[in-house]
Design a protein around this motif. Structure first.
Motif, PDB file in Angstrom:
ATOM      1  N   LEU A  80      25.484  36.901  32.677  1.00  0.00           N
ATOM      2  CA  LEU A  80      26.144  38.115  33.698  1.00  0.00           C
ATOM      3  C   LEU A  80      26.277  38.973  32.460  1.00  0.00           C
ATOM      4  O   LEU A  80      25.588  40.543  32.905  1.00  0.00           O
ATOM      5  N   LEU A 146      25.479  32.929  41.071  1.00  0.00           N
ATOM      6  CA  LEU A 146      27.095  33.805  41.247  1.00  0.00           C
ATOM      7  C   LEU A 146      27.285  34.735  39.656  1.00  0.00           C
ATOM      8  O   LEU A 146      28.265  35.832  40.657  1.00  0.00           O
ATOM      9  N   ALA A 147      26.223  34.924  39.031  1.00  0.00           N
ATOM     10  CA  ALA A 147      26.416  35.963  38.826  1.00  0.00           C
ATOM     11  C   ALA A 147      25.870  37.420  38.546  1.00  0.00           C
ATOM     12  O   ALA A 147      26.000  38.563  38.595  1.00  0.00           O
ATOM     13  N   LYS A 149      25.613  37.865  42.216  1.00  0.00           N
ATOM     14  CA  LYS A 149      26.730  38.303  43.351  1.00  0.00           C
ATOM     15  C   LYS A 149      27.825  39.216  43.119  1.00  0.00           C
ATOM     16  O   LYS A 149      28.231  40.386  43.276  1.00  0.00           O
ATOM     17  N   SER A 150      28.300  38.412  41.991  1.00  0.00           N
ATOM     18  CA  SER A 150      29.355  39.216  41.022  1.00  0.00           C
ATOM     19  C   SER A 150      28.934  40.280  40.422  1.00  0.00           C
ATOM     20  O   SER A 150      29.943  41.459  40.777  1.00  0.00           O
ATOM     21  N   ALA A 153      28.736  42.694  43.229  1.00  0.00           N
ATOM     22  CA  ALA A 153      30.200  43.387  44.249  1.00  0.00           C
ATOM     23  C   ALA A 153      31.215  44.239  43.325  1.00  0.00           C
ATOM     24  O   ALA A 153      31.679  45.567  44.036  1.00  0.00           O
ATOM     25  N   VAL A 154      31.228  44.137  41.969  1.00  0.00           N
ATOM     26  CA  VAL A 154      30.869  45.347  40.983  1.00  0.00           C
ATOM     27  C   VAL A 154      30.651  46.308  41.115  1.00  0.00           C
ATOM     28  O   VAL A 154      30.794  47.388  40.968  1.00  0.00           O
ATOM     29  N   HIS A 156      29.103  47.790  44.089  1.00  0.00           N
ATOM     30  CA  HIS A 156      29.954  48.462  45.299  1.00  0.00           C
ATOM     31  C   HIS A 156      30.415  48.416  45.282  1.00  0.00           C
ATOM     32  O   HIS A 156      31.305  49.756  45.264  1.00  0.00           O
ATOM     33  N   ALA A 157      31.570  48.174  44.138  1.00  0.00           N
ATOM     34  CA  ALA A 157      33.489  48.983  43.844  1.00  0.00           C
ATOM     35  C   ALA A 157      33.283  50.287  43.341  1.00  0.00           C
ATOM     36  O   ALA A 157      33.890  51.755  43.464  1.00  0.00           O
ATOM     37  N   GLU A 181      36.754  44.677  34.416  1.00  0.00           N
ATOM     38  CA  GLU A 181      38.046  43.948  35.546  1.00  0.00           C
ATOM     39  C   GLU A 181      37.387  42.688  35.701  1.00  0.00           C
ATOM     40  O   GLU A 181      38.300  41.886  36.195  1.00  0.00           O
ATOM     41  N   LEU A 182      36.188  42.554  35.728  1.00  0.00           N
ATOM     42  CA  LEU A 182      35.765  40.985  36.287  1.00  0.00           C
ATOM     43  C   LEU A 182      35.892  40.104  35.730  1.00  0.00           C
ATOM     44  O   LEU A 182      36.147  38.519  36.103  1.00  0.00           O
ATOM     45  N   ARG A 183      35.517  39.723  34.308  1.00  0.00           N
ATOM     46  CA  ARG A 183      35.969  39.192  33.328  1.00  0.00           C
ATOM     47  C   ARG A 183      36.968  39.126  33.286  1.00  0.00           C
ATOM     48  O   ARG A 183      37.398  38.108  32.562  1.00  0.00           O
ATOM     49  N   ILE A 185      39.300  38.724  35.630  1.00  0.00           N
ATOM     50  CA  ILE A 185      40.167  38.519  36.712  1.00  0.00           C
ATOM     51  C   ILE A 185      39.227  36.973  36.330  1.00  0.00           C
ATOM     52  O   ILE A 185      40.222  36.117  36.458  1.00  0.00           O
ATOM     53  N   ALA A 186      38.346  36.854  35.729  1.00  0.00           N
ATOM     54  CA  ALA A 186      37.425  35.375  34.994  1.00  0.00           C
ATOM     55  C   ALA A 186      38.535  35.145  34.481  1.00  0.00           C
ATOM     56  O   ALA A 186      38.609  33.662  34.238  1.00  0.00           O
TER      57      ALA A 186
ATOM     58  N   LEU B  80      42.529  35.675  40.687  1.00  0.00           N
ATOM     59  CA  LEU B  80      41.167  34.389  40.391  1.00  0.00           C
ATOM     60  C   LEU B  80      42.151  32.870  41.107  1.00  0.00           C
ATOM     61  O   LEU B  80      40.857  32.017  41.944  1.00  0.00           O
ATOM     62  N   PRO B 142      40.077  47.725  41.931  1.00  0.00           N
ATOM     63  CA  PRO B 142      38.683  46.974  42.559  1.00  0.00           C
ATOM     64  C   PRO B 142      39.448  45.431  42.946  1.00  0.00           C
ATOM     65  O   PRO B 142      38.228  44.670  42.756  1.00  0.00           O
ATOM     66  N   LEU B 146      36.771  42.337  43.862  1.00  0.00           N
ATOM     67  CA  LEU B 146      36.291  41.833  42.872  1.00  0.00           C
ATOM     68  C   LEU B 146      36.426  39.944  42.900  1.00  0.00           C
ATOM     69  O   LEU B 146      35.594  39.399  43.238  1.00  0.00           O
ATOM     70  N   LYS B 149      35.109  38.705  46.216  1.00  0.00           N
ATOM     71  CA  LYS B 149      34.187  38.249  46.344  1.00  0.00           C
ATOM     72  C   LYS B 149      33.381  37.825  45.526  1.00  0.00           C
ATOM     73  O   LYS B 149      31.779  37.125  46.117  1.00  0.00           O
ATOM     74  N   SER B 150      33.721  37.460  44.416  1.00  0.00           N
ATOM     75  CA  SER B 150      33.393  36.274  44.195  1.00  0.00           C
ATOM     76  C   SER B 150      33.349  35.439  44.416  1.00  0.00           C
ATOM     77  O   SER B 150      33.271  34.382  43.788  1.00  0.00           O
ATOM     78  N   ALA B 153      30.676  34.105  46.579  1.00  0.00           N
ATOM     79  CA  ALA B 153      29.827  33.947  46.224  1.00  0.00           C
ATOM     80  C   ALA B 153      30.756  32.488  45.981  1.00  0.00           C
ATOM     81  O   ALA B 153      29.077  31.271  45.699  1.00  0.00           O
ATOM     82  N   ARG B 183      33.699  31.139  36.243  1.00  0.00           N
ATOM     83  CA  ARG B 183      34.790  31.974  34.762  1.00  0.00           C
ATOM     84  C   ARG B 183      33.964  31.752  33.569  1.00  0.00           C
ATOM     85  O   ARG B 183      33.821  32.244  32.577  1.00  0.00           O
ATOM     86  N   ILE B 185      31.005  32.433  33.434  1.00  0.00           N
ATOM     87  CA  ILE B 185      29.549  33.142  33.159  1.00  0.00           C
ATOM     88  C   ILE B 185      30.160  34.346  32.699  1.00  0.00           C
ATOM     89  O   ILE B 185      29.753  35.586  32.641  1.00  0.00           O
ATOM     90  N   ALA B 186      31.533  34.487  33.045  1.00  0.00           N
ATOM     91  CA  ALA B 186      31.655  35.807  32.710  1.00  0.00           C
ATOM     92  C   ALA B 186      32.837  35.473  31.777  1.00  0.00           C
ATOM     93  O   ALA B 186      32.908  36.977  31.060  1.00  0.00           O
TER      94      ALA B 186
END
Lengths: 187, 187
Positions: A80, A146-147, A149-150, A153-154, A156-157, A181-183, A185-186, B80, B142, B146, B149-150, B153, B183, B185-186
């Motif tokens: 990532l 996965l990395a 595509k995620s 998504a980031v 795009h947003a 935000e992605l981090r 969320i996951a 998630l 977002p 996110l 979309k994740s 994927a 998880r 990866i992020a």
């Protein structure tokens, strides 16, 4: 017409976007674009193959921004992190003086389902290329996809937020927010 | 012909997939599909509007599997986690006796760029609907997009692994792997 770029290609791009926004893409002719830009049709075709290329030209160059960023990431960067480097490379390219044009382009694209699909495919292609660049770095599947595509998504947003009415923050900044935000969320 | 489903719709679906794989989608007629399934053309049209609907029918039902899963997640589930519930709901639907049909379908779709695009748009639509279901749960943007979309994927990668030659693990299992991978990866 606001001549926000001094060159003919820039004037043609601006004229096309204005006309697309005013009349729709179908109803806009190359002749009308050239006329508004103050050049000949022949000049238009020196820069663009057809009117849609004004919206979707140079996919290679666009995707290259992301891929070069991934390739230039530190050899020991996590997947990532390498994707983040790709997004930063692309974000840095879209400086604030490009925002008005990008805003107009988004308005045109959001109004046409066919153009939104093409935009989606364009971003999916960038994701596939980033995933390939990650595999070159030794990242296994499905982690690479996965990395990538995620990350798409980031981006795009962040891009949607960048062209939103009244937005003053830069794309690079908004992209960092999205990665955080992605981090979160996951987690 | 292996009659892996006893009903006419199932026989028609199998016949269509076999013919698409043998001859391509363009060269396959509804008459040929009906003949191989041992029914009349009239019966075909009782179940499907056209031959492509055999590949992409019931988008509402398909998307509904994901959305219902998101809605049924515990009210305090993280974004998630709610997406994971959506993916589980869809994965549980694809039991192992559906794998041969799914494998044939993937072969057909992967061979046609136009069909791959349609598949991509179908999955993007599912992502948009999951994001909307997350916003209904109070997840802000977002983050909602996110997470959705994740999740798409993850599902996409798990599905590809599920239909890969020689794969014996179930889709639900592969989806859990993908969620763990996301998880990791992020992190």
């Amino acid at each position: 017409m606001v001549r926000w770029e001094p060159d003919a290609a820039g004037r043609l791009r601006r004229a096309a976007l204005e006309l697309f926004a005013e009349r729709g893409v179908e109803a806009t002719t190359v002749a009308a674009i050239a006329e508004r830009a103050g050049v000949t049709e022949r000049t238009f075709f020196r820069y663009f193959r057809d009117k849609r290329e004004v919206l979707f030209g140079d996919q290679e160059g666009f995707a290259g921004l992301f891929v070069e960023g991934v390739r230039a990431a530190a050899p020991d960067a996590a997947p990532l992190e390498a994707v983040a480097a790709g997004l930063r490379s692309a974000s840095d390219f879209f400086t604030d003086d490009a925002r008005d044009g990008a805003r107009l382009r988004s308005t045109v694209i959001d109004a046409h389902p066919g153009l939104r699909e093409r935009e989606l495919l364009k971003m999916a292609d960038v994701g596939d290329r980033m995933a390939a660049a990650l595999r070159e770095r030794g990242v296994a599947e499905p982690g690479a996809s996965l990395a990538a595509k995620s990350g798409i998504a980031v981006f795009h947003a962040a891009f949607a937020a960048w062209v939103a009415p009244g937005q003053t923050r830069g794309l690079a900044d908004l992209t960092e927010d999205g990665l955080r935000e992605l981090r979160a969320i996951a987690r």
